[in-house]
Design an enzyme around this catalytic site. Structure first.
Site, mmCIF file in Angstrom:
data_model
loop_
_atom_site.group_PDB
_atom_site.id
_atom_site.type_symbol
_atom_site.label_atom_id
_atom_site.label_comp_id
_atom_site.label_asym_id
_atom_site.label_seq_id
_atom_site.Cartn_x
_atom_site.Cartn_y
_atom_site.Cartn_z
ATOM 1 N N SER A 180 39.616 38.869 28.176
ATOM 2 C CA SER A 180 40.505 39.028 28.883
ATOM 3 C C SER A 180 41.134 37.374 28.804
ATOM 4 O O SER A 180 40.382 36.613 29.743
ATOM 5 C CB SER A 180 40.368 38.494 30.075
ATOM 6 O OG SER A 180 41.507 38.413 30.809
ATOM 7 N N HIS A 207 42.846 40.710 25.237
ATOM 8 C CA HIS A 207 43.523 40.913 26.376
ATOM 9 C C HIS A 207 44.403 39.414 27.533
ATOM 10 O O HIS A 207 44.054 38.699 27.535
ATOM 11 C CB HIS A 207 42.822 41.615 26.746
ATOM 12 C CG HIS A 207 43.394 42.661 28.011
ATOM 13 N ND1 HIS A 207 44.424 43.658 27.206
ATOM 14 C CD2 HIS A 207 43.049 41.607 29.537
ATOM 15 C CE1 HIS A 207 45.016 44.015 29.171
ATOM 16 N NE2 HIS A 207 43.911 43.324 30.279
ATOM 17 N N ASP A 223 47.157 39.118 30.648
ATOM 18 C CA ASP A 223 47.419 39.988 31.442
ATOM 19 C C ASP A 223 48.984 38.877 32.025
ATOM 20 O O ASP A 223 49.204 38.114 32.291
ATOM 21 C CB ASP A 223 46.885 39.457 32.334
ATOM 22 C CG ASP A 223 45.722 40.508 32.292
ATOM 23 O OD1 ASP A 223 45.857 41.413 32.419
ATOM 24 O OD2 ASP A 223 44.798 39.741 32.321
ATOM 25 N N MET A 274 52.198 38.519 34.574
ATOM 26 C CA MET A 274 52.061 39.344 36.023
ATOM 27 C C MET A 274 53.589 38.733 36.762
ATOM 28 O O MET A 274 53.678 37.207 35.914
ATOM 29 C CB MET A 274 51.305 39.055 36.733
ATOM 30 C CG MET A 274 49.769 39.510 36.954
ATOM 31 S SD MET A 274 48.225 38.381 37.656
ATOM 32 C CE MET A 274 47.239 38.071 36.055
ATOM 33 N N HIS A 301 49.617 43.288 29.083
ATOM 34 C CA HIS A 301 49.494 44.373 29.682
ATOM 35 C C HIS A 301 50.286 43.850 30.943
ATOM 36 O O HIS A 301 50.055 42.778 31.610
ATOM 37 C CB HIS A 301 47.285 44.208 30.567
ATOM 38 C CG HIS A 301 47.261 45.166 31.968
ATOM 39 N ND1 HIS A 301 46.686 44.601 33.014
ATOM 40 C CD2 HIS A 301 48.047 45.834 32.367
ATOM 41 C CE1 HIS A 301 46.471 45.525 33.682
ATOM 42 N NE2 HIS A 301 47.614 46.316 34.035
ATOM 43 N N MET A 321 51.985 43.808 34.005
ATOM 44 C CA MET A 321 51.264 44.311 35.345
ATOM 45 C C MET A 321 53.229 43.686 36.465
ATOM 46 O O MET A 321 52.863 42.519 36.616
ATOM 47 C CB MET A 321 50.705 42.957 35.954
ATOM 48 C CG MET A 321 49.509 44.055 35.795
ATOM 49 S SD MET A 321 47.823 43.070 36.946
ATOM 50 C CE MET A 321 47.823 41.434 35.045
ATOM 51 N N MET A 347 42.230 50.666 35.946
ATOM 52 C CA MET A 347 41.665 49.610 36.563
ATOM 53 C C MET A 347 40.897 49.929 37.771
ATOM 54 O O MET A 347 41.043 51.062 38.627
ATOM 55 C CB MET A 347 43.279 48.813 37.482
ATOM 56 C CG MET A 347 44.273 48.617 36.342
ATOM 57 S SD MET A 347 43.557 47.537 34.684
ATOM 58 C CE MET A 347 43.503 45.958 36.136
ATOM 59 N N ASP A 362 39.859 47.785 32.694
ATOM 60 C CA ASP A 362 39.612 46.792 33.252
ATOM 61 C C ASP A 362 39.427 46.405 34.148
ATOM 62 O O ASP A 362 39.483 47.346 35.176
ATOM 63 C CB ASP A 362 41.437 46.429 32.654
ATOM 64 C CG ASP A 362 41.486 45.252 32.493
ATOM 65 O OD1 ASP A 362 40.839 44.058 32.737
ATOM 66 O OD2 ASP A 362 43.143 44.910 32.868
#
Length: 216
Positions: free
Chosen positions: A8, A33, A35, A37, A66, A68, A137, A173
């Site tokens: 991550s 990976h 993230d 957001m 990912h 979000m 998750m 995750d």
């Protein structure tokens, strides 16, 4: 069972991101990976687009995103053009998740869905024929370093039972400790998003840590 070990990058050392990418690749990482957001779907902000673009250009292994974020379908093409190979969306954040999953395929990327701890498998079952990855998750999305929510274990078992029928892989995750990697990989979980529970901030070479996880 062969594992996918996915660092991550939110937990990486941003003081020298280029070196981090090189070290993790040499250590045997399978997928980076990332993230994303927006401060709305989750109460936090994730990695910047410049960081995403840099990692995609630097990396020689696949990079996933990912999302979000609210209305992820509006950003699929942007991330695919950057070089993202796998795009995860949260069905709750999209009015038409099936259409968005198809747009991921049309953009040349691989579609996946991420399932919050409070989301039941029954509610996302209609989407399973359209995805190649289902990421469970085991923490509430938005923050690193949270404790594992043990109630997701039943959900993981249910998804493992269905994966042969629909043709997807199960990913995990959140709080992926070595103990959990060992237990869940034996159950049938394919991939693990690795943060501070097993990879970053351990004071050991990445290769030693990844080799240890792969040997479990």
């Amino acid at each position: 069972m062969e594992k996918l070990l996915c660092p991550s990058m939110m937990c990486a050392n941003y003081g020298n991101l280029s070196e981090e990418v090189e070290k993790l690749e040499k250590a045997g990482a399978d997928i980076f990976h990332i993230d994303i957001m927006d401060g709305q779907f989750v109460p936090n902000f994730g990695m910047g687009l410049q960081d995403v673009e840099f990692i995609c250009k630097k990396a020689t292994i696949p990079v996933d995103a990912h999302l979000m974020i609210e209305n992820p379908g509006s950003y699929v093409e942007k991330f695919a053009k950057m070089g993202i190979k796998i795009i995860y969306i949260h069905p709750e954040s999209d009015v038409h998740p099936t259409r968005t999953l198809q747009s991921i395929i049309d953009a040349g990327a691989t579609p996946g869905i991420a399932i919050n701890p409070g989301t039941a498998v029954a509610t996302i079952k209609p989407l399973l024929p359209f995805v190649k990855y289902v990421m469970v998750m085991s923490v509430n999305p938005g923050f690193a370093g949270q404790k594992y929510i043990s109630s997701v274990d039943e959900k993981i078992k249910e998804l493992i039972e269905l994966k042969e029928k629909y043709g997807y892989e199960v990913m995990l995750d959140g709080a992926c400790s070595p103990e959990r990697v060992e237990t869940l990989s034996k159950m049938g979980v394919k991939g693990f998003i690795l943060g501070t529970s097993a990879l970053f901030g351990k004071g050991k070479p990445y290769k030693e840590l990844l080799d240890g996880l792969r040997a479990l």
